[in-house]
Design an enzyme around this catalytic site. Structure first.
Site: not given
Length: 135
Positions: A38, A64-66, A70
């Protein structure tokens, strides 16, 4: 400890936490989270926070999503090796890399991004992560 070792340790810690919380359920999603770094998909000045379970800014008023969100999305998709997937909103490319990992080399991922600068960034990030083929 090198940065790479630190990121690896933090990735393992995050995956263990997501599993314990019930976000990661399948071995395929767990393997994807363990395999995709990540830290390559967040801005360099945010890499120390790459494995915090929180959305992070990626520029252009986007995030960016948690990781937990995700994981929820990936588990809901119920992906399998060899599938073809269309993703709308590539962002930094992290979700695309995870999907690509799950569908494997026989699968195909199509992803689009409306912000040209983010599309280029996602492409660079996916290449850096070794995920350029099949996308």
């Amino acid at each position: 400890m090198t940065d790479q070792e630190l990121y690896e340790r933090e990735r393992k810690r995050l995956v263990a936490s997501l599993k314990a919380s019930g976000y990661i359920k399948s071995p395929e999603v767990e393997r994807a989270f363990m395999s995709v770094p990540r830290e390559l998909f967040v801005p360099p000045d945010m890499r120390d926070s790459a494995y915090v379970d929180s959305p992070l800014p990626i520029g252009h008023m986007q995030t960016i999503s948690a990781p937990s969100m995700i994981a929820i999305m990936l588990e809901a998709l119920d992906l399998a090796e060899g599938q073809k997937v269309l993703e709308i909103g590539a962002g930094s490319g992290y979700h695309a890399a995870l999907v690509r990992h799950v569908v494997g080399p026989k699968g195909r991922l199509y992803t689009v991004e409306r912000i040209p600068e983010l599309a280029k960034e996602a492409e660079r990030n996916l290449q850096a992560a070794g995920m350029g083929q099949g996308i």
